[in-house]
Write a protein that holds these residues in place. Structure first.
Motif, PDB file in Angstrom:
ATOM      1  N   GLU A 149       4.790   0.935   3.599  1.00  0.00           N
ATOM      2  CA  GLU A 149       4.770   1.482   4.951  1.00  0.00           C
ATOM      3  C   GLU A 149       3.368   1.964   5.313  1.00  0.00           C
ATOM      4  O   GLU A 149       2.752   2.740   4.580  1.00  0.00           O
ATOM      5  CB  GLU A 149       5.773   2.636   5.053  1.00  0.00           C
ATOM      6  CG  GLU A 149       5.970   3.149   6.470  1.00  0.00           C
ATOM      7  CD  GLU A 149       7.046   4.212   6.568  1.00  0.00           C
ATOM      8  OE1 GLU A 149       7.145   4.830   7.638  1.00  0.00           O
ATOM      9  OE2 GLU A 149       7.781   4.392   5.573  1.00  0.00           O
ATOM     10  N   GLY A 150       2.864   1.460   6.432  1.00  0.00           N
ATOM     11  CA  GLY A 150       1.532   1.850   6.880  1.00  0.00           C
ATOM     12  C   GLY A 150       0.432   0.897   6.455  1.00  0.00           C
ATOM     13  O   GLY A 150      -0.736   1.115   6.758  1.00  0.00           O
ATOM     14  N   ALA A 151       0.818  -0.199   5.754  1.00  0.00           N
ATOM     15  CA  ALA A 151      -0.172  -1.172   5.293  1.00  0.00           C
ATOM     16  C   ALA A 151       0.250  -2.589   5.671  1.00  0.00           C
ATOM     17  O   ALA A 151       1.441  -2.903   5.733  1.00  0.00           O
ATOM     18  CB  ALA A 151      -0.363  -1.073   3.781  1.00  0.00           C
TER      19      ALA A 151
ATOM     20  N   LEU B 249      -4.357   7.999   0.896  1.00  0.00           N
ATOM     21  CA  LEU B 249      -4.897   7.256   2.031  1.00  0.00           C
ATOM     22  C   LEU B 249      -4.142   7.659   3.292  1.00  0.00           C
ATOM     23  O   LEU B 249      -2.912   7.621   3.319  1.00  0.00           O
ATOM     24  CB  LEU B 249      -4.741   5.742   1.796  1.00  0.00           C
ATOM     25  CG  LEU B 249      -5.354   5.191   0.497  1.00  0.00           C
ATOM     26  CD1 LEU B 249      -4.986   3.725   0.327  1.00  0.00           C
ATOM     27  CD2 LEU B 249      -6.857   5.372   0.480  1.00  0.00           C
ATOM     28  N   LYS B 250      -4.890   8.006   4.319  1.00  0.00           N
ATOM     29  CA  LYS B 250      -4.242   8.437   5.553  1.00  0.00           C
ATOM     30  C   LYS B 250      -4.996   7.897   6.757  1.00  0.00           C
ATOM     31  O   LYS B 250      -6.215   7.990   6.844  1.00  0.00           O
ATOM     32  CB  LYS B 250      -4.198   9.972   5.620  1.00  0.00           C
ATOM     33  CG  LYS B 250      -3.270  10.512   6.702  1.00  0.00           C
ATOM     34  CD  LYS B 250      -3.029  12.003   6.521  1.00  0.00           C
ATOM     35  CE  LYS B 250      -2.007  12.506   7.548  1.00  0.00           C
ATOM     36  NZ  LYS B 250      -1.708  13.942   7.349  1.00  0.00           N
ATOM     37  N   GLY B 251      -4.245   7.317   7.697  1.00  0.00           N
ATOM     38  CA  GLY B 251      -4.841   6.819   8.929  1.00  0.00           C
ATOM     39  C   GLY B 251      -5.354   5.394   8.814  1.00  0.00           C
ATOM     40  O   GLY B 251      -5.328   4.769   7.760  1.00  0.00           O
ATOM     41  N   GLU B 252      -5.816   4.883   9.937  1.00  0.00           N
ATOM     42  CA  GLU B 252      -6.237   3.492  10.044  1.00  0.00           C
ATOM     43  C   GLU B 252      -7.540   3.251   9.274  1.00  0.00           C
ATOM     44  O   GLU B 252      -8.426   4.107   9.228  1.00  0.00           O
ATOM     45  CB  GLU B 252      -6.435   3.134  11.522  1.00  0.00           C
ATOM     46  CG  GLU B 252      -6.687   1.657  11.774  1.00  0.00           C
ATOM     47  CD  GLU B 252      -6.719   1.344  13.268  1.00  0.00           C
ATOM     48  OE1 GLU B 252      -6.844   0.163  13.618  1.00  0.00           O
ATOM     49  OE2 GLU B 252      -6.605   2.297  14.063  1.00  0.00           O
TER      50      GLU B 252
ATOM     51  N   LYS C 143      -2.669   3.093  11.763  1.00  0.00           N
ATOM     52  CA  LYS C 143      -2.848   4.506  12.108  1.00  0.00           C
ATOM     53  C   LYS C 143      -1.750   5.411  11.549  1.00  0.00           C
ATOM     54  O   LYS C 143      -1.930   6.630  11.439  1.00  0.00           O
ATOM     55  CB  LYS C 143      -2.914   4.662  13.626  1.00  0.00           C
ATOM     56  CG  LYS C 143      -1.655   4.213  14.359  1.00  0.00           C
ATOM     57  CD  LYS C 143      -1.824   4.372  15.866  1.00  0.00           C
ATOM     58  CE  LYS C 143      -0.540   3.934  16.599  1.00  0.00           C
ATOM     59  NZ  LYS C 143      -0.688   4.077  18.074  1.00  0.00           N
ATOM     60  N   ASP C 144      -0.594   4.814  11.202  1.00  0.00           N
ATOM     61  CA  ASP C 144       0.518   5.621  10.671  1.00  0.00           C
ATOM     62  C   ASP C 144       0.488   5.753   9.152  1.00  0.00           C
ATOM     63  O   ASP C 144       1.385   6.367   8.564  1.00  0.00           O
ATOM     64  CB  ASP C 144       1.853   4.990  11.094  1.00  0.00           C
ATOM     65  CG  ASP C 144       2.010   4.933  12.610  1.00  0.00           C
ATOM     66  OD1 ASP C 144       1.602   5.912  13.264  1.00  0.00           O
ATOM     67  OD2 ASP C 144       2.517   3.914  13.120  1.00  0.00           O
TER      68      ASP C 144
END
Length: 339
Positions: free
Chosen positions: A76-78, A109-112, A141-142
């Motif tokens: 999630e997020g990648a 790791l956080k954000g874009e 970004k998530d």
């Protein structure tokens, strides 16, 4: 027995020269000689095998991501899924300045953004990455991802199944680890003149991944080479149980490597399936059998396509996602590095 008299019939190397003009942090060309005719090839082959099998190094051998327990899960997020991430981690070439045998690295790791192999040094300054531009994850970004990787020191090639035996932590997934820092070793034999006589010398080319210099690698190989022969002149005369010949096993390994090195075209698949595989980066039989069925979910590649692939592989006594013996993978990796 007069050993000195016997040795007087032979010519032995006087020195080793490393060519200055071509020397880099990763590449060196060595000139070793003189040798009597025929002996140089024996020595060169032995040196090459020692280079490919004897030098230890570092590799990422396990990884975990918070909230994920299966290696085929999305992240999630990648952009990449877990399988893609693991494949990327296998390509990271690194070393530890502390020279410790094991290192746990915790990453948040956080954000874009783009998470590259070189970013590992930001989370632990002990890590030196030799291919820092390798993309590991592409984040949106998530993204809010917590990762743990294990770096270990070893020799040769270790299968994930072998590494898993030493893992007790839930969620920690083992990774096939290529520890050897040697990328390529080639040699040729030259005829040279010393005085009025002609002899042979070895021209040995060594290329590393940068975690060790080729000169240091050469020194290690020579020490291992000498240690391997140090005690074999001492002979004990005693009874010994007969052992089984390894010739057949060696032939089986070479035959398996030959199959794995073959192009997928040689499986005689339909042109459509063959083209889809190659467009997806699966060019050899090894690329194919090292995948699991879940990794073959390509566009226009359904159940019937997988059944056809399985049928063709069965004719070669192979299968999708099959377990390959460590000796076969080591031989295959050695051959591939020296193509």
């Amino acid at each position: 027995m007069n050993v000195s008299k016997i040795l007087s019939f032979f010519t032995f190397p006087q020195n080793v020269i490393c060519e200055k003009s071509s020397l880099t942090d990763r590449y060196a060309k060595f000139y070793i000689g003189p040798f009597d005719k025929g002996i140089s090839t024996t020595v060169a082959n032995s040196l090459r095998r020692f280079f490919l099998s004897s030098i230890p190094g570092y590799a990422i051998s396990a990884v975990s991501i918070d909230g994920i327990v299966h290696e085929f899960s999305p992240i999630e997020g990648a952009k990449e899924d877990y399988t893609d991430f693991v494949l990327n981690l296998k390509q990271v070439r690194l070393k530890l300045l502390s020279e410790s045998d094991k290192k746990e690295v915790f990453i948040h790791l956080k954000g874009e953004g783009v998470f590259k192999s070189g970013d590992l040094s930001k989370f632990d300054s002990d890590i030196v990455v030799l291919n820092p531009d390798l993309v590991l994850l592409t984040l949106n970004k998530d993204a809010d991802i917590r990762i743990k990787i294990i770096i270990t020191y070893g020799r040769g090639f270790a299968l994930a199944d072998e590494i898993a035996k030493n893992i007790n932590e839930i969620g920690l997934i083992p990774i096939d680890a290529l520890y050897s820092p040697i990328e390529k070793v080639n040699f040729n034999i030259e005829t040279v003149r010393y005085g009025v006589s002609f002899f042979e010398r070895i021209v040995l080319e060594v290329e590393t991944d940068g975690t060790i210099s080729p000169i240091d690698a050469y020194k290690i190989v020579v020490e291992v080479f000498k240690a391997s022969f140090r005690n074999i002149s001492d002979i004990d005369i005693s009874d010994i149980e007969p052992s089984y010949s390894a010739d057949k096993n060696l032939m089986d390994i070479r035959e398996m490597v030959k199959k794995l090195s073959s192009s997928v075209d040689e499986l005689n698949l339909s042109s459509k399936i063959s083209n889809i595989l190659k467009e997806s980066g699966i060019n050899t039989v090894y690329d194919l059998v090292s995948k699991h069925k879940e990794e073959l979910k390509f566009k226009s590649f359904g159940k019937k396509s997988i059944e056809e692939v399985e049928e063709k592989l069965k004719e070669w006594n192979l299968g999708i996602g099959m377990h390959l013996p460590k000796e076969v993978i080591e031989e295959f990796e050695n051959d591939r590095r020296n193509v």
